[in-house]
Design a protein around this motif. Structure first.
Motif, short mmCIF file in Angstrom:
data_model
loop_
_atom_site.label_atom_id
_atom_site.label_comp_id
_atom_site.label_asym_id
_atom_site.label_seq_id
_atom_site.Cartn_x
_atom_site.Cartn_y
_atom_site.Cartn_z
N LYS A 141 -6.77 -14.16 5.05
CA LYS A 141 -7.18 -14.34 3.49
C LYS A 141 -5.90 -14.09 1.85
O LYS A 141 -6.23 -13.10 1.39
N GLY A 142 -4.42 -14.37 2.34
CA GLY A 142 -3.94 -14.56 1.23
C GLY A 142 -3.15 -13.30 1.50
O GLY A 142 -3.05 -12.36 2.57
N PHE A 143 -2.19 -13.34 0.74
CA PHE A 143 -1.74 -11.92 -0.22
C PHE A 143 -2.93 -10.89 -0.79
O PHE A 143 -3.05 -10.97 -1.54
N MET A 144 -2.16 -9.72 -0.68
CA MET A 144 -3.01 -8.44 -0.81
C MET A 144 -1.58 -7.54 -2.09
O MET A 144 -1.09 -7.34 -1.13
N LEU A 145 -1.90 -7.10 -2.85
CA LEU A 145 -0.69 -6.46 -3.89
C LEU A 145 -0.98 -5.04 -3.97
O LEU A 145 -2.55 -4.97 -4.55
N VAL A 146 -0.23 -4.43 -3.92
CA VAL A 146 -0.64 -2.52 -3.60
C VAL A 146 0.11 -1.91 -4.94
O VAL A 146 1.91 -1.95 -4.83
N SER A 147 -0.24 -1.73 -6.04
CA SER A 147 0.67 -0.74 -7.04
C SER A 147 1.00 0.61 -7.03
O SER A 147 -0.19 0.81 -6.64
N PRO A 148 2.12 1.08 -6.81
CA PRO A 148 2.33 2.36 -6.38
C PRO A 148 1.62 3.14 -7.63
O PRO A 148 1.08 4.76 -6.82
N THR A 149 1.41 3.20 -8.79
CA THR A 149 0.96 3.82 -10.00
C THR A 149 -0.76 3.56 -9.43
O THR A 149 -1.16 4.71 -10.53
N SER A 150 -1.28 3.26 -8.73
CA SER A 150 -2.55 2.86 -8.55
C SER A 150 -3.05 4.28 -6.92
O SER A 150 -4.77 4.25 -7.33
N VAL A 151 -2.63 4.27 -6.15
CA VAL A 151 -2.63 5.13 -5.72
C VAL A 151 -1.97 7.09 -4.96
O VAL A 151 -0.71 7.42 -5.24
#
Length: 241
Positions: free
Chosen positions: A84-94
């Motif tokens: 399913k490819g890649f997932m991007l996690v942004s620190p500002t949303s966690v």
């Protein structure tokens, strides 16, 4: 051709022999060393200066993934088998208490955004962190034989998501460090080696370069990997008829 390049068959035999010499129990980074490795990574300038980091799914790098978010850097996670490819996690949303959930490569990860292949990656990946079976001080690396790192990097390069100055960092136990290991032409070289006791700059410092070896991929492999399927369609369209 580089005289040090070997065939996949030769490489497989080398790996098998190395495992046999270790009594069928391959060396690996011990669990109690992963925290020390994660903290040592934080002291490296290439890590401090990075903004978008791809980190392997290997268990030894879970604390590193948590640190990436804690250090306010964007985390790119490959999904299992890259299906399913890649997932991007942004620190500002966690929120800090949700970081353990945010680094999980699961479809319903509420903090991970699946990266669409047709869109450019804003900022580009400037650091790749991976694990290894054996690491050479000259920048050579031998993985578990699955080829995950090589195909991930080749896909990112083909999508235009890699910074031209991207650096590669590999973690391992001290016992896994050797002068050099045999490599194939398409194998990714590393720039940094990190163990629980030391940080080593590899003697290799050449520009990063990799590409997809389409002739080595089966139709089934391409169909099961979304990114490969997308890139293959784009490649076929561009071929002269």
């Amino acid at each position: 051709m580089n005289a040090d390049w070997i065939s996949p068959e030769q490489k497989s035999l080398f790996r098998k022999k190395a495992i046999e010499e270790q009594n069928d129990a391959p060396l690996s980074l011990e669990y109690n060393g992963t925290g020390k490795v994660a903290e040592r990574i934080r002291r490296i300038d290439d890590y401090r200066n990075s903004k978008n980091i791809l980190v392997s799914l290997h268990p030894s790098l879970r604390q590193t993934c948590l640190n990436v978010l804690a250090d306010q850097k964007k985390l790119l996670i490959p999904t299992p088998g890259l299906q399913k490819g890649f997932m991007l996690v942004s620190p500002t949303s966690v929120p800090p208490q949700k970081r353990k959930l945010a680094i999980r490569p699961i479809p319903n990860n509420p903090f991970g955004r699946k990266m669409p292949y047709e869109e450019p990656f804003q900022g580009l990946v400037d650091l790749i962190i991976t694990e290894a079976f054996l690491l050479g001080r000259d920048g050579t690396r031998m993985g578990d034989g699955s080829g995950h790192l090589d195909i991930q990097c080749a896909i990112l390069s083909s999508l235009g998501w890699l910074s031209p100055d991207v650096r590669v960092l590999a973690v391992a136990d001290d016992r896994q460090i050797v002068p050099s290991v045999p490599v194939e032409k398409t194998d990714v070289r590393i720039h940094w080696i990190v163990t629980p006791t030391q940080v080593l700059a590899a003697s290799h410092d050449e520009p990063f370069s990799c590409e997809i070896s389409w002739e080595k991929l089966s139709k089934k492999q391409i169909r099961r990997n979304e990114a490969l399927y997308f890139l293959n369609r784009r490649r076929l369209i561009s071929l002269p008829h």
